[in-house]
Design an enzyme around this catalytic site. Sequence first.
Site, PDB file in Angstrom:
ATOM      1  N   HIS B  87       0.837  -1.206   0.000  1.00 47.57           N
ATOM      2  CA  HIS B  87       0.000   0.000   0.000  1.00 47.57           C
ATOM      3  C   HIS B  87       0.872   1.256   0.000  1.00 47.57           C
ATOM      4  CE1 HIS B  87      -3.795   2.182   1.409  1.00 47.57           C
ATOM      5  NE2 HIS B  87      -2.861   3.082   1.603  1.00 47.57           N
ATOM      6  N   GLU B  88       1.841   1.299   0.898  1.00 45.08           N
ATOM      7  CA  GLU B  88       2.693   2.498   1.001  1.00 45.08           C
ATOM      8  C   GLU B  88       3.643   2.628  -0.183  1.00 45.08           C
ATOM      9  OE1 GLU B  88       1.650   4.534   3.020  1.00 45.08           O
ATOM     10  OE2 GLU B  88       0.462   3.191   4.298  1.00 45.08           O
ATOM     11  N   HIS B  91       1.969   4.532  -2.876  1.00 49.02           N
ATOM     12  CA  HIS B  91       2.085   5.986  -2.664  1.00 49.02           C
ATOM     13  C   HIS B  91       3.459   6.476  -3.076  1.00 49.02           C
ATOM     14  CE1 HIS B  91      -1.765   6.158  -0.851  1.00 49.02           C
ATOM     15  NE2 HIS B  91      -1.437   5.684   0.335  1.00 49.02           N
TER      16      HIS B  91
END
Lengths: 110, 208
Positions: B87-88, B91
Site C-alpha cells: 500500500h505504502e 504511494h
Amino acid sequence: MMRNFNEVVSKPPRVCEDYWTEFRHCKSLRNRFHHYYTYGAMPSCQQWNEDHNNCKQWEMHRSPEAKEALQKSERNRVAEQKNFTPVWQLRQEPPRDWHMPLNQEKPQDS
Amino acid sequence: MRTFPNYTMDQTKQEEECGGLCALGPYAKLLLGAMKNSGCKVFKERHFSCEDCSGTVSGGFDAASSQIVLCQNNIHQQSHMNRVVTHELIHSFDHCRAHVDWFNNLRHLACSEIRAANLSGDCSFINEVSRLNFGLKEHHQECVRGRALRSILAVRKISREEAEKIVDEVFDSCFNDHAPFGRIPHSKEDAKFAYRDYMNKDRYYANL
C-alpha cells in the site's frame, strides 16, 4: 554465420506460452470470481486464445496476417490500460530529494 | 512483531535487486522494480522507518522525508505487513513518477488512496469478510471507495461529504490507473503474472 545488423528480426510481443497461461488463468474459477467481485460480470477470455493461435502461426509459419492480428490485439490492450484522464502530471525526472540523507528531525506520520 | 528479512552471505541476484525486500512478496517486488526504473531505488535503511504509532494506523508515506513509516505496534502478521508495505509503496511510486501535491491537492491525495486500496490487496474478498463486510457483486469498488474515504478523513480535517465528493470526482480515472501492475492484482498469482509482464516489457513494447 554472418549477422546482418541492419535486419530487424521481429518476434511476438510475448512468448507464445504466455498467451496460453493467460488464457487458462483468465478462465480459472478464481479469476472469474475476482472479475465478478470487481466488475459484476464474467471476464471475456477468448482473445487470449486467439492471440495464442496467432502467436504460433507467426512463430511457425511467419504468417503476416497472424502477426498483424496479434499486434493489433496487443495495441488494443495497451490502449485499454491508458483509457483514463490522469489526475496529475507525470514527472520527467524523479524527485530531487528521494536519495538525500535524512536530517535530524523525525519524520511525521502522513 | 515482524522484522525485515536479514541479508545472508549467499544473496541471490534477485535479492540484491530488491535490496533485501523480496520476501515481502510479488506485489512489493514489482513495485520496487518499477521504482528503481523510475529513478527511485528503494533502500531499506533510508526509505523505511519502523515506529510506534497512535491509534490503529498501520503505516504511512511521508513525502517530506521520502519515507515509508510502518507502525510496528499495529502490525502483527507477515501477511498484514506485506499488504501495508505494498500500500505504502504505491504511494511512493506515485510520488516518484508524478507531481503529486500531497499537502495541498485533495484530488491527488484521493487518487493515490484509491489506487493503493485498489491495487494492494486491501480490498480482497477475504480481507473484507474478515472486516465483516459481506458483499459480492462489484463489492471491490465499494471497498476501494470506502477505504480511500477513511484514509483521507484520517489525515485531513474535512467533512465526510466533502471527502465523498472528491473521491467521486476522481474515482473513474484513478480506479482505472493500474500502473505499474497493468491489471488489478487480486491474488499473489495475479501479481506474479503482472511481474512477469513487467520483466518482459522491453520485448513487449519493441514488438507491437
